[in-house]
Design a protein around this motif. Structure first.
Motif, PDB file in Angstrom:
ATOM      1  N   ALA A 217       0.822  -1.316   0.109  1.00  0.00           N
ATOM      2  CA  ALA A 217       0.066   0.057   0.103  1.00  0.00           C
ATOM      3  C   ALA A 217       1.052   1.238  -0.056  1.00  0.00           C
ATOM      4  CB  ALA A 217      -0.790  -0.090   1.378  1.00  0.00           C
ATOM      5  N   GLY A 218       1.985   1.320   0.456  1.00  0.00           N
ATOM      6  CA  GLY A 218       3.095   2.130   0.397  1.00  0.00           C
ATOM      7  C   GLY A 218       4.236   2.013  -0.605  1.00  0.00           C
ATOM      8  N   VAL A 219       4.241   2.049  -1.853  1.00  0.00           N
ATOM      9  CA  VAL A 219       5.308   1.678  -2.864  1.00  0.00           C
ATOM     10  C   VAL A 219       5.874   2.917  -3.108  1.00  0.00           C
ATOM     11  CG1 VAL A 219       6.079   0.600  -5.054  1.00  0.00           C
ATOM     12  CG2 VAL A 219       4.261  -0.623  -3.459  1.00  0.00           C
ATOM     13  N   VAL A 220       7.190   3.262  -2.909  1.00  0.00           N
ATOM     14  CA  VAL A 220       7.776   4.406  -3.540  1.00  0.00           C
ATOM     15  C   VAL A 220       9.219   4.130  -4.232  1.00  0.00           C
ATOM     16  CG1 VAL A 220       7.154   5.616  -1.555  1.00  0.00           C
ATOM     17  CG2 VAL A 220       9.107   4.840  -1.230  1.00  0.00           C
ATOM     18  N   SER A 221       9.785   5.047  -4.831  1.00  0.00           N
ATOM     19  CA  SER A 221      11.069   4.827  -5.194  1.00  0.00           C
ATOM     20  C   SER A 221      12.208   4.426  -4.282  1.00  0.00           C
ATOM     21  CB  SER A 221      11.534   6.416  -6.009  1.00  0.00           C
ATOM     22  OG  SER A 221      11.751   7.398  -4.824  1.00  0.00           O
ATOM     23  N   PRO A 222      13.006   3.598  -5.057  1.00  0.00           N
ATOM     24  CA  PRO A 222      13.860   2.989  -4.087  1.00  0.00           C
ATOM     25  C   PRO A 222      14.762   3.609  -2.973  1.00  0.00           C
ATOM     26  CG  PRO A 222      14.728   2.510  -6.449  1.00  0.00           C
ATOM     27  CD  PRO A 222      13.234   3.424  -6.446  1.00  0.00           C
ATOM     28  N   GLU A 223      15.193   4.790  -3.462  1.00  0.00           N
ATOM     29  CA  GLU A 223      16.055   5.624  -2.712  1.00  0.00           C
ATOM     30  C   GLU A 223      15.299   6.202  -1.370  1.00  0.00           C
ATOM     31  OE1 GLU A 223      14.674   8.777  -5.334  1.00  0.00           O
ATOM     32  OE2 GLU A 223      14.831   6.650  -5.521  1.00  0.00           O
ATOM     33  N   TRP A 224      14.000   6.491  -1.744  1.00  0.00           N
ATOM     34  CA  TRP A 224      13.075   6.863  -0.797  1.00  0.00           C
ATOM     35  C   TRP A 224      12.536   5.747   0.382  1.00  0.00           C
ATOM     36  CZ3 TRP A 224      12.938  11.764   1.379  1.00  0.00           C
ATOM     37  CH2 TRP A 224      13.286  12.658   0.413  1.00  0.00           C
TER      38      TRP A 224
END
Length: 500
Positions: free
Chosen positions: A87-94
Motif C-alpha cells: 500500500a506504500g510503494v515509493v522510489s527505491p532511494e526513498w
C-alpha cells in the motif's frame, strides 16, 4: 584474505587504478565468490532482525517523519515501505530512507566493533529496496548483503574514523554501493565510481553522537543508504566521481584520516574465497548502545546481591577506552546524567543504563527509556553515583587481534554504605556468539515475535517470518512480500507538514 595498504598519494605520484581501495572493493563486488550455507542462513536471520526492530519503531517520531517524507515519491515498480507493505510503494532511494530510519531508530539490531564501529545491518534496507524495484529474487539479495557486510566490516577493522571524529556512516555508504554492485551485476568500473561518490558525500563529523544526541542518529544510516542508491544510479548513467577518494592528495586520508604519514591496512577476500565476515558480527538483545549490552546483563546478574540500591554509595565501571569515552563519564557530556535528555542520549549513557538495570533487573525497549522512568528520584540518586574509568586491560581486550578474545564489557564494582563491596565482570553480552546464550535462529524468531507480533498481529507476523526463513529460495514477488503491513493505529500520529 588479501591485505591492502591504503595511504594518501601526492598528485605527482603514479596512480594506477588497480592500487586504489575503491577498485579493490569494486572488484570484490563484481566477483564475490560463493556464498556458504551458514552465511545465507545468517543473512536471513539479520533481515528478520531488521524487520523486527523496524516494526517495533513504526510509531516513533523519526520513522513516522521519514515515512511521511517518502510517501509523495511514489513509483512503479518501486519498493514497499515497512508498515505499509504494497500500500506504500515509493522510489527505491526513498524506501531506503524510510525503512532504514525505522531499522535504526531503536538501536537494537546488529553491531561490529573493531578499530571503529558499525551496524552492518544498516546495509540491508537499501539493498532490499533496490532488489524490490529491480524485480530481483532472494537468491540475488543474499550475496549482495554478504558483500556489503564484508566491505563495511573490512573498513571498520582497517580504518578508525572515531579517532578523527568522523561518523561511522563513512564506512557504511561505500559498503552499500558495493552491495548494490553485486545485486545488480554491475561491472567493476561502474561500482568503482559509485563507491567513491558514496564515500565523498557521506563523510560527516561525530557531533551526531555527541552531547545531546538528536533524532538524526536514526536518520544518519538511512541517509547513507539513500545516497549510495543515488550514487549507483549516477554511475550506471556513466557519471564519474572524485578519484581516488581515499588516496588522493585532497582525499579523505590526506585531509581527514591522518594525513600523508598515515598507513591503513584493509583486508578483503581473495578471488573465489567468498564473503564470510557477517559471521563475525553480532546482534543486540537489548535496545541500547552495544557496549552497554554486557553491562545490562552484568547488572541483572548482580541485582540480587546488591538488593536495595538506596544502600549504594558508588558504582564504578572499569572498562575500555571506547566505552569510557563514548558512552561513559569520560565523554565529558553532562547530558549523560540529565533525566530530561532524550532517548537517543540515554541509550548512549552507560551510567543511566547501569542504574536502571540494577534497579529493574531487566531492559525494555520502551519502558526503560520512559521519561517518568528516567526522572524517578531513586534512579537519579543512583545514576549520579555511577562513573566509568578506563582500564588499560579492558582497552587491550577490546582491540585484541584474536576475535575470539575480544571483550566489550566491564568490571562493575558496587560499594555499599555499610562498607561491603560487590563486584563482578562480564566480557561479552549473553547474546554474543561467545556469551551465555548466543543468538541462534530460534532467538531471532523469539525477538521477532516479541517486537513485531504485538504490532502486526499473529497472522501477519507468522506470514513474514515464514517467508524470510526461506530467503534464498524466494522469487521476486515473495521477496517483495516480506515487507509487512501493520494496522493503521501502529503508525503513530500524523507528523507536521514539510515541503511536500
Amino acid at each position: 584474505m588479501v591485505e591492502y595498504e591504503v595511504r594518501a598519494w601526492r598528485s605527482a605520484e603514479p596512480r594506477p587504478r588497480g592500487r586504489e581501495l575503491a577498485w579493490h572493493i569494486a572488484s570484490l563486488a563484481a566477483d564475490p565468490g560463493p556464498v556458504a550455507p551458514e552465511v545465507a542462513d545468517l543473512v536471513a536471520d539479520r533481515l528478520l532482525d531488521d524487520l523486527a526492530v523496524a516494526v517495533a519503531a513504526l510509531g516513533r517520531p523519526a520513522p513516522a517523519a521519514a515515512r511521511a517524507q517518502a510517501l509523495p515519491h511514489r513509483m512503479a515498480p518501486g519498493a514497499p515501505l515497512i508498515g505499509l507493505g504494497t500500500a506504500g510503494v515509493v522510489s527505491p532511494e526513498w524506501a531506503a530512507w524510510a525503512n532504514g530510519t525505522a531499522v535504526r531508530d531503536l538501536d537494537m539490531h546488529d553491531t561490529y566493533l573493531a578499530a571503529d564501529y558499525a551496524h552492518p545491518g544498516d546495509t540491508i534496507p537499501p539493498l532490499l529496496a533496490v532488489a524490490h524495484h529491480a524485480g530481483l529474487s532472494g537468491a540475488a539479495l543474499v550475496p549482495a548483503v554478504a558483500v556489503a557486510y564484508e566491505v563495511q566490516m573490512a573498513l571498520v577493522r582497517g580504518i578508525c574514523l572515531h579517532e578523527h571524529r568522523i561518523d561511522h556512516i563513512a564506512h557504511l555508504a561505500p559498503a552499500v554501493a558495493a552491495g548494490l554492485g553485486t545485486l545488480l551485476s554491475l561491472p567493476a568500473a561502474t561500482t568503482y565510481q559509485a563507491v567513491q561518490q558514496a564515500l565523498h558525500t557521506t563523510t560527516t563529523t561525530r557531533q551526531s553522537r555527541k552531547g545531546a544526541i538528536s533524532t538524526w542518529k536514526a536518520y544518519a544510516p538511512a541517509f547513507a543508504g539513500k545516497v549510495a542508491v543515488e550514487a549507483v544510479d549516477r554511475a550506471m548513467r556513466g557519471q564519474t566521481s572524485p578519484s581516488p577518494v581515499w588516496e588522493g592528495e585532497d582525499g579523505v586520508i590526506a585531509r581527514l584520516l591522518g594525513g600523508f604519514d598515515a598507513r591503513h591496512r584493509v583486508m578483503l577476500p581473495a578471488p573465489g574465497e567468498g564473503c564470510r565476515s557477517i559471521l563475525d558480527s553480532y546482534t543486540k538483545e537489548h535496545a541500547a548502545e552495544y557496549q552497554a549490552q554486557a553491562v545490562i546483563d552484568l547488572a541483572r546478574r548482580l541485582r540480587p546481591r546488591v538488593g536495595d540500591t538506596a544502600g549504594v554509595s558508588e558504582v564504578v565501571l572499569h572498562t575500555s577506552h571506547h566505552t569510557h569515552r563514548v558512552i561513559g563519564s569520560g565523554s565529558g557530556d553532562p547530558q549523560k546524567y540529565d533525566p530530561a535528555a532524550g532517548r537517543e542520549t540515554l541509550d548512549h549513557s552507560v551510567m543511566y543504563i547501569a542504574a536502571v538495570a540494577l534497579q529493574d533487573g531487566e531492559w525494555h525497549h520502551e519502558r526503560s527509556y520512559a521519561p517518568e522512568r528516567a526522572a524517578r528520584p531513586d534512579t537519579l540518586a543512583l545514576w549520579r553515583r555511577i562513573r566509568t574509568v578506563e582500564d588499560p586491560d579492558w582497552t587491550a581486550r577490546y582491540h585484541h587481534a584474536d576475535p575470539a578474545r575480544r571483550a566489550f564489557g566491564a568490571r562493575m564494582v558496587v560499594a555499599m554504605d555499610d562498607g561491603t563491596v560487590i563486584e563482578d565482570e562480564m566480557a561479552v553480552a549473553d547474546a554474543h556468539p561467545r556469551g551465555a546464550r548466543p543468538f541462534d535462529r530460534a532467538a531471532y524468531r523469539a525477538k521477532w515475535d516479541a517486537l513485531a507480533g504485538p504490532v502486526l498481529g499473529a497472522e501477519e507476523a507468522e506470514r513474514v517470518a515464514g517467508l524470510v526463513a526461506d530467503l534464498p529460495a524466494l522469487g521476486a514477488e515473495d521477496l517483495r512480500a516480506v515487507v509487512p503491513r501493520a494496522p493503521a493505529g501502529a503508525l503513530g500520529p500524523a507528523v507536521p507538514a514539510g515541503l511536500w
